[in-house]
Design an enzyme around this catalytic site. Structure first.
Site, short mmCIF file in Angstrom:
data_model
loop_
_atom_site.label_atom_id
_atom_site.label_comp_id
_atom_site.label_asym_id
_atom_site.label_seq_id
_atom_site.Cartn_x
_atom_site.Cartn_y
_atom_site.Cartn_z
N VAL A 54 -50.76 -43.01 5.48
CA VAL A 54 -49.79 -42.29 5.08
C VAL A 54 -48.44 -43.08 4.93
O VAL A 54 -47.49 -42.53 4.16
CB VAL A 54 -49.80 -40.67 5.65
CG1 VAL A 54 -49.16 -40.90 6.90
CG2 VAL A 54 -48.99 -39.88 4.57
N TYR A 55 -48.21 -44.00 5.98
CA TYR A 55 -47.07 -44.36 5.96
C TYR A 55 -46.40 -45.20 4.73
O TYR A 55 -47.25 -46.22 4.40
CB TYR A 55 -47.05 -45.52 7.22
CG TYR A 55 -47.20 -44.94 8.45
CD1 TYR A 55 -46.96 -43.45 8.78
CD2 TYR A 55 -47.40 -45.50 9.63
CE1 TYR A 55 -47.03 -42.92 9.84
CE2 TYR A 55 -47.68 -45.10 10.88
CZ TYR A 55 -47.40 -43.63 10.93
OH TYR A 55 -47.34 -43.00 12.36
N SER A 56 -45.80 -44.75 4.12
CA SER A 56 -45.21 -45.29 2.72
C SER A 56 -46.29 -45.32 1.89
O SER A 56 -46.47 -46.37 1.05
CB SER A 56 -44.29 -46.68 3.15
OG SER A 56 -43.31 -46.68 3.55
N GLY A 57 -47.13 -44.51 1.77
CA GLY A 57 -48.33 -44.40 0.92
C GLY A 57 -49.14 -45.51 0.81
O GLY A 57 -49.82 -45.94 -0.03
N GLY A 58 -49.35 -46.01 2.20
CA GLY A 58 -50.12 -47.20 2.24
C GLY A 58 -49.63 -48.59 2.20
O GLY A 58 -50.29 -49.61 2.61
#
Length: 339
Positions: A54-58
């Site tokens: 989930v960090y920066s959407g991958g």
């Protein structure tokens, strides 16, 4: 750098872990920045990198993957799943359907064929422990993960998951990743005693309390950290909990000065001093941040310093419990506590 055994796995990990939440758009970091930070961390002896889908959407996983190319065997690689990846209702949680897909997506972004530690980012009240543990056990047997763990689980959920693993003859969570700092000590009451009971490794996140213990936030100064730009409520001094944190920071700064330490050394040394904690996760956004945090790699606090900290923030006390992301759903949603 100090090294500890990760729970009962036999795996040796550094007392400081490189957290990758700030990699990508969240921290406004470029691939060049990330490659430099990862390289410097590994050269300094850090051997565990922790990221999440989930960090920066991958984007964080993709950047970590590029940064560790050619050095994969040098490190313990950890990532997480379960928080929403987009708006689709089934791209989240702890179901077998999602975890199989989520792990394959993470492996692709990281450019590896397995991760060493796969963690459930939050517990999923809509999915049974047996469902999640069964899926994780199968992924482990398939060689895609070596171990799996939990993150920000309340103590009773840690116990329940351990029971479910034993009852159903499945592999168990071997680590827990809780929020822990001088300003947020609530896990000392229940979570840490439980992890000790089950021999779990503990990787503490936010040991600098979202920057409150970095030295950048002091009384009389404007708060202008990167985190305060998009989490304003947590840094609004008109909020009582934030005023309590600022007052504690000023007292802690005096303790650090008297001990000849930076506030960062005091904060990280406190977290790694607890016998239940394996490592503290640092989340540098720049090389400067990294080097200031690496200075705490060998910090050992004396009993007098630890006693002084206890007088400022008592053991087991959270100064901002609402920020810890482990509140039972029934306390947040009235419908869940009414017939």
């Amino acid at each position: 750098m100090q090294y500890r055994t990760l729970g009962r796995t036999g795996v040796q990990v550094s007392s400081l872990v490189l957290g990758a939440m700030n990699f990508g758009k969240i921290g406004n970091t470029t691939q060049e920045d990330v490659t430099a930070i990862v390289g410097a961390a590994l050269d300094a002896g850090i051997n565990l990198i922790d990221t999440a889908d989930v960090y920066s959407g991958g984007q964080s996983e993709e950047m970590v993957g590029k940064a560790i190319a050619g050095r994969r065997d040098d490190l313990v690689l950890a990532t997480k799943a379960s928080l929403p990846m987009g708006d689709a209702r089934n791209r989240r949680g702890g179901s077998r359907r999602w975890l199989v897909t989520a792990l394959d997506d993470s492996l692709r972004r990281l450019g590896v064929d397995h991760v060493d530690l796969y963690q459930m980012h939050r517990w999923d009240p809509s999915t049974s422990d047996e469902e999640t543990l069964s899926a994780l056990t199968d992924l482990q047997r398939a060689g895609k993960i070596r171990y799996f763990g939990s993150s920000t689980f309340p103590a009773h959920r840690v116990v329940q998951a351990q029971w479910a693993a034993r009852e159903n003859q499945l592999s168990r969570y071997v680590t827990e990743q809780p929020n822990y700092s001088i300003l947020q000590r609530g896990i000392e009451t229940h979570v840490l005693p439980v992890t000790q009971e089950y021999g779990m490794g503990v990787l503490a996140w936010s040991p600098l309390a979202s920057g409150w213990l970095s030295g950048a936030i002091r009384a009389g100064q404007e708060i202008s950290t990167n985190r305060s730009g998009f989490m304003r409520q947590r840094f609004d001094i008109s909020v009582p909990a934030n005023r309590a944190k600022l007052d504690a920071v000023e007292q802690l700064a005096t303790v650090a000065d008297d001990a000849g330490l930076t506030l960062i050394q005091l904060a990280l040394g406190f977290v790694t001093a607890h016998p239940a904690v394996t490592s503290a996760i640092i989340g540098p956004r720049t090389l400067e941040h990294l080097h200031s945090q690496l200075a705490a790699a060998d910090t050992v606090l004396s009993a007098d310093v630890l006693d002084a900290i206890d007088t400022i923030v008592a053991p087991g006390v959270d100064l901002a419990a609402h920020e810890k992301n482990d509140t039972p759903p029934a306390l947040l949603d009235a419908a869940q506590r009414r017939r």
